[in-house]
Design a protein around this motif. Structure first.
Motif, PDB file in Angstrom:
ATOM      1  N   ASN A   1       0.834  -1.207   0.000  1.00  0.00           N
ATOM      2  CA  ASN A   1       0.000   0.000   0.000  1.00  0.00           C
ATOM      3  C   ASN A   1       0.861   1.246   0.000  1.00  0.00           C
ATOM      4  O   ASN A   1       1.643   1.488   0.925  1.00  0.00           O
ATOM      5  N   ALA A   2       0.718   2.045  -1.046  1.00  0.00           N
ATOM      6  CA  ALA A   2       1.462   3.293  -1.195  1.00  0.00           C
ATOM      7  C   ALA A   2       0.520   4.470  -0.955  1.00  0.00           C
ATOM      8  O   ALA A   2      -0.698   4.312  -0.897  1.00  0.00           O
ATOM      9  N   TRP A   3       1.093   5.660  -0.840  1.00  0.00           N
ATOM     10  CA  TRP A   3       0.254   6.835  -0.581  1.00  0.00           C
ATOM     11  C   TRP A   3       0.561   7.994  -1.529  1.00  0.00           C
ATOM     12  O   TRP A   3      -0.117   9.006  -1.495  1.00  0.00           O
ATOM     13  N   ASP A   4       1.568   7.854  -2.381  1.00  0.00           N
ATOM     14  CA  ASP A   4       1.836   8.852  -3.415  1.00  0.00           C
ATOM     15  C   ASP A   4       2.734   8.210  -4.462  1.00  0.00           C
ATOM     16  O   ASP A   4       3.155   7.050  -4.322  1.00  0.00           O
ATOM     17  N   ALA A   5       3.030   8.955  -5.524  1.00  0.00           N
ATOM     18  CA  ALA A   5       3.843   8.398  -6.609  1.00  0.00           C
ATOM     19  C   ALA A   5       5.232   8.009  -6.114  1.00  0.00           C
ATOM     20  O   ALA A   5       5.776   6.973  -6.521  1.00  0.00           O
ATOM     21  N   GLY A   6       5.799   8.811  -5.227  1.00  0.00           N
ATOM     22  CA  GLY A   6       7.141   8.521  -4.732  1.00  0.00           C
ATOM     23  C   GLY A   6       7.195   7.225  -3.942  1.00  0.00           C
ATOM     24  O   GLY A   6       8.087   6.394  -4.159  1.00  0.00           O
ATOM     25  N   SER A   7       6.245   7.024  -3.028  1.00  0.00           N
ATOM     26  CA  SER A   7       6.258   5.783  -2.246  1.00  0.00           C
ATOM     27  C   SER A   7       5.986   4.578  -3.138  1.00  0.00           C
ATOM     28  O   SER A   7       6.549   3.496  -2.936  1.00  0.00           O
ATOM     29  N   ALA A   8       5.147   4.744  -4.151  1.00  0.00           N
ATOM     30  CA  ALA A   8       4.888   3.646  -5.082  1.00  0.00           C
ATOM     31  C   ALA A   8       6.156   3.269  -5.843  1.00  0.00           C
ATOM     32  O   ALA A   8       6.469   2.088  -6.021  1.00  0.00           O
ATOM     33  N   LYS A   9       6.912   4.279  -6.280  1.00  0.00           N
ATOM     34  CA  LYS A   9       8.146   3.998  -7.018  1.00  0.00           C
ATOM     35  C   LYS A   9       9.185   3.314  -6.131  1.00  0.00           C
ATOM     36  O   LYS A   9       9.878   2.393  -6.567  1.00  0.00           O
ATOM     37  N   VAL A  10       9.304   3.763  -4.891  1.00  0.00           N
ATOM     38  CA  VAL A  10      10.253   3.134  -3.975  1.00  0.00           C
ATOM     39  C   VAL A  10       9.870   1.677  -3.732  1.00  0.00           C
ATOM     40  O   VAL A  10      10.716   0.776  -3.766  1.00  0.00           O
ATOM     41  N   LEU A  11       8.590   1.427  -3.512  1.00  0.00           N
ATOM     42  CA  LEU A  11       8.142   0.059  -3.262  1.00  0.00           C
ATOM     43  C   LEU A  11       8.392  -0.834  -4.477  1.00  0.00           C
ATOM     44  O   LEU A  11       8.803  -1.988  -4.340  1.00  0.00           O
ATOM     45  N   LYS A  12       8.174  -0.294  -5.666  1.00  0.00           N
ATOM     46  CA  LYS A  12       8.478  -1.078  -6.867  1.00  0.00           C
ATOM     47  C   LYS A  12       9.963  -1.396  -6.929  1.00  0.00           C
ATOM     48  O   LYS A  12      10.358  -2.534  -7.214  1.00  0.00           O
ATOM     49  N   SER A  13      10.795  -0.408  -6.677  1.00  0.00           N
ATOM     50  CA  SER A  13      12.249  -0.619  -6.738  1.00  0.00           C
ATOM     51  C   SER A  13      12.715  -1.647  -5.719  1.00  0.00           C
ATOM     52  O   SER A  13      13.709  -2.346  -5.947  1.00  0.00           O
ATOM     53  N   MET A  14      11.999  -1.742  -4.603  1.00  0.00           N
ATOM     54  CA  MET A  14      12.375  -2.688  -3.566  1.00  0.00           C
ATOM     55  C   MET A  14      11.800  -4.085  -3.795  1.00  0.00           C
ATOM     56  O   MET A  14      12.071  -4.995  -3.024  1.00  0.00           O
ATOM     57  N   GLY A  15      10.992  -4.248  -4.838  1.00  0.00           N
ATOM     58  CA  GLY A  15      10.528  -5.582  -5.176  1.00  0.00           C
ATOM     59  C   GLY A  15       9.034  -5.795  -5.205  1.00  0.00           C
ATOM     60  O   GLY A  15       8.588  -6.920  -5.452  1.00  0.00           O
ATOM     61  N   ALA A  16       8.225  -4.762  -4.982  1.00  0.00           N
ATOM     62  CA  ALA A  16       6.776  -4.930  -5.003  1.00  0.00           C
ATOM     63  C   ALA A  16       6.311  -5.384  -6.380  1.00  0.00           C
ATOM     64  O   ALA A  16       6.761  -4.872  -7.403  1.00  0.00           O
ATOM     65  N   GLN A  17       5.390  -6.346  -6.388  1.00  0.00           N
ATOM     66  CA  GLN A  17       4.809  -6.836  -7.635  1.00  0.00           C
ATOM     67  C   GLN A  17       3.472  -6.174  -7.945  1.00  0.00           C
ATOM     68  O   GLN A  17       2.980  -6.253  -9.078  1.00  0.00           O
ATOM     69  N   ALA A  18       2.879  -5.562  -6.958  1.00  0.00           N
ATOM     70  CA  ALA A  18       1.604  -4.874  -7.128  1.00  0.00           C
ATOM     71  C   ALA A  18       1.482  -3.825  -6.030  1.00  0.00           C
ATOM     72  O   ALA A  18       2.048  -3.968  -4.947  1.00  0.00           O
ATOM     73  N   ILE A  19       0.729  -2.790  -6.336  1.00  0.00           N
ATOM     74  CA  ILE A  19       0.547  -1.656  -5.422  1.00  0.00           C
ATOM     75  C   ILE A  19      -0.939  -1.547  -5.082  1.00  0.00           C
ATOM     76  O   ILE A  19      -1.799  -1.881  -5.895  1.00  0.00           O
ATOM     77  N   ALA A  20      -1.225  -1.063  -3.892  1.00  0.00           N
ATOM     78  CA  ALA A  20      -2.609  -0.740  -3.525  1.00  0.00           C
ATOM     79  C   ALA A  20      -2.647   0.647  -2.919  1.00  0.00           C
ATOM     80  O   ALA A  20      -1.657   1.116  -2.340  1.00  0.00           O
ATOM     81  N   THR A  21      -3.771   1.298  -3.074  1.00  0.00           N
ATOM     82  CA  THR A  21      -3.985   2.530  -2.327  1.00  0.00           C
ATOM     83  C   THR A  21      -4.388   2.153  -0.903  1.00  0.00           C
ATOM     84  O   THR A  21      -4.685   1.001  -0.600  1.00  0.00           O
ATOM     85  N   SER A  22      -4.409   3.128  -0.037  1.00  0.00           N
ATOM     86  CA  SER A  22      -4.918   2.972   1.331  1.00  0.00           C
ATOM     87  C   SER A  22      -5.755   4.201   1.630  1.00  0.00           C
ATOM     88  O   SER A  22      -5.259   5.324   1.525  1.00  0.00           O
ATOM     89  N   SER A  23      -7.002   3.999   1.963  1.00  0.00           N
ATOM     90  CA  SER A  23      -7.875   5.150   2.211  1.00  0.00           C
ATOM     91  C   SER A  23      -7.348   5.997   3.354  1.00  0.00           C
ATOM     92  O   SER A  23      -7.382   7.239   3.296  1.00  0.00           O
ATOM     93  N   ALA A  24      -6.824   5.357   4.401  1.00  0.00           N
ATOM     94  CA  ALA A  24      -6.288   6.109   5.536  1.00  0.00           C
ATOM     95  C   ALA A  24      -5.014   6.847   5.142  1.00  0.00           C
ATOM     96  O   ALA A  24      -4.851   8.041   5.444  1.00  0.00           O
ATOM     97  N   ALA A  25      -4.091   6.146   4.467  1.00  0.00           N
ATOM     98  CA  ALA A  25      -2.828   6.779   4.080  1.00  0.00           C
ATOM     99  C   ALA A  25      -3.070   7.930   3.119  1.00  0.00           C
ATOM    100  O   ALA A  25      -2.416   8.978   3.207  1.00  0.00           O
ATOM    101  N   HIS A  26      -4.015   7.768   2.202  1.00  0.00           N
ATOM    102  CA  HIS A  26      -4.363   8.857   1.287  1.00  0.00           C
ATOM    103  C   HIS A  26      -4.933  10.033   2.064  1.00  0.00           C
ATOM    104  O   HIS A  26      -4.575  11.199   1.809  1.00  0.00           O
ATOM    105  N   ALA A  27      -5.798   9.752   3.033  1.00  0.00           N
ATOM    106  CA  ALA A  27      -6.360  10.834   3.843  1.00  0.00           C
ATOM    107  C   ALA A  27      -5.255  11.604   4.567  1.00  0.00           C
ATOM    108  O   ALA A  27      -5.305  12.840   4.665  1.00  0.00           O
TER     109      ALA A  27
END
Length: 270
Positions: A18-44
């Protein structure tokens, strides 16, 4: 790239990060994530809102599109109750999510903002409408149905399983009951359904487990919810407390010295 659906293998859980912005999504991908999810709380949190006040459907869709564009990994939307009580509204939310490029969404069985559970029959009907909309989309779409009543102490494990079985029969692709009371309850859930089961890795019981522990009981997917975002908030809190609470520690900055280097962040983002 393995499709989002094909990642869901009971007994071989993958981490839905679960990422909360483009930067965290990119970091998670670089670290090995195969899929990303939003989080309603993290987005809030990124909008300066407490968890529970929530975001609008338009805000959630726009946020999800940002994450889709950031990495091109499959992205699941944390879409709460679908922004409506009636099945037709939930079906429309699925349609809009598919048009936004999402690989799937999860739908809860709790009303917003009261967090009262929908009657079981209505909860199942909402998932049936969502599944029909998902199957009508021009691209594959994974619908996750959530039974949230254990987490909110609204109903027990027996009721959760009855709902999950109803959701599966209604066409849900993945099943999710956040925060059962024990790993034994998770094992019971996995044994009670044929569809892949998601587990939320949060709280002392579940963060103490390993991926292999979850694999042994048949879990297919491990999501983080807002746990990673809250861990980040913890670093912000502790560093700020150290800086600004001069009466306690003299205004120290030592925690900033433990931060990751700019070069490493740049490398992860590129």
């Amino acid at each position: 790239m393995t499709s989002f659906r094909d990642l869901h293998k009971p007994g071989q859980p993958f981490i839905l990060a679960n990422a909360w912005d483009a930067g965290s999504a990119k970091v998670l991908k670089s670290m090995g994530a195969q899929a990303i999810a939003t989080s309603s709380a993290a987005h809030a949190f990124t909008l300066g809102r407490p968890d529970g006040l929530g975001v609008t459907r338009d805000e959630a869709l726009a946020h999800a599109q940002d994450l889709v564009a950031a990495t091109h990994l499959p992205v699941q939307g944390d879409f709460e109750n679908g922004w409506g009580d009636d099945p037709d509204t939930v079906a429309q939310t699925v349609k809009l999510a598919g048009e936004a490029g999402l690989a799937g969404i999860c739908i809860e069985d709790l009303k917003t903002p009261s967090f009262a559970a929908y009657d079981r029959d209505l909860a199942i009907e909402r998932i049936r409408a969502a599944a029909a909309a998902a199957h009508a989309l021009p691209r594959d779409f994974v619908l996750t149905a959530r039974a949230d009543g254990i987490m909110t102490d609204t109903y027990n494990i027996d009721e959760a399983i009855a709902r999950l079985q109803g959701f599966e029969a209604a066409g849900a692709d993945c099943l999710y009951a956040p925060m059962p009371k024990s790993m034994a309850d998770v094992a019971r859930i996995c044994a009670s359904v044929a569809a892949p089961v998601n587990v939320l890795v949060a709280g002392p019981i579940y963060t103490a487990q390993s991926i292999s522990d979850f694999a042994k009981i048949g879990v297919a997917r491990l999501s983080l919810g807002s746990a990673l975002a809250r861990a980040t908030q913890r670093v912000l809190h502790d560093a700020a407390a150290q800086m600004f609470d001069a009466t306690q520690n003299g205004g120290s900055f030592s925690l900033l010295g433990q931060s990751i280097s700019s070069d490493k962040v740049d490398a992860l983002l590129t």
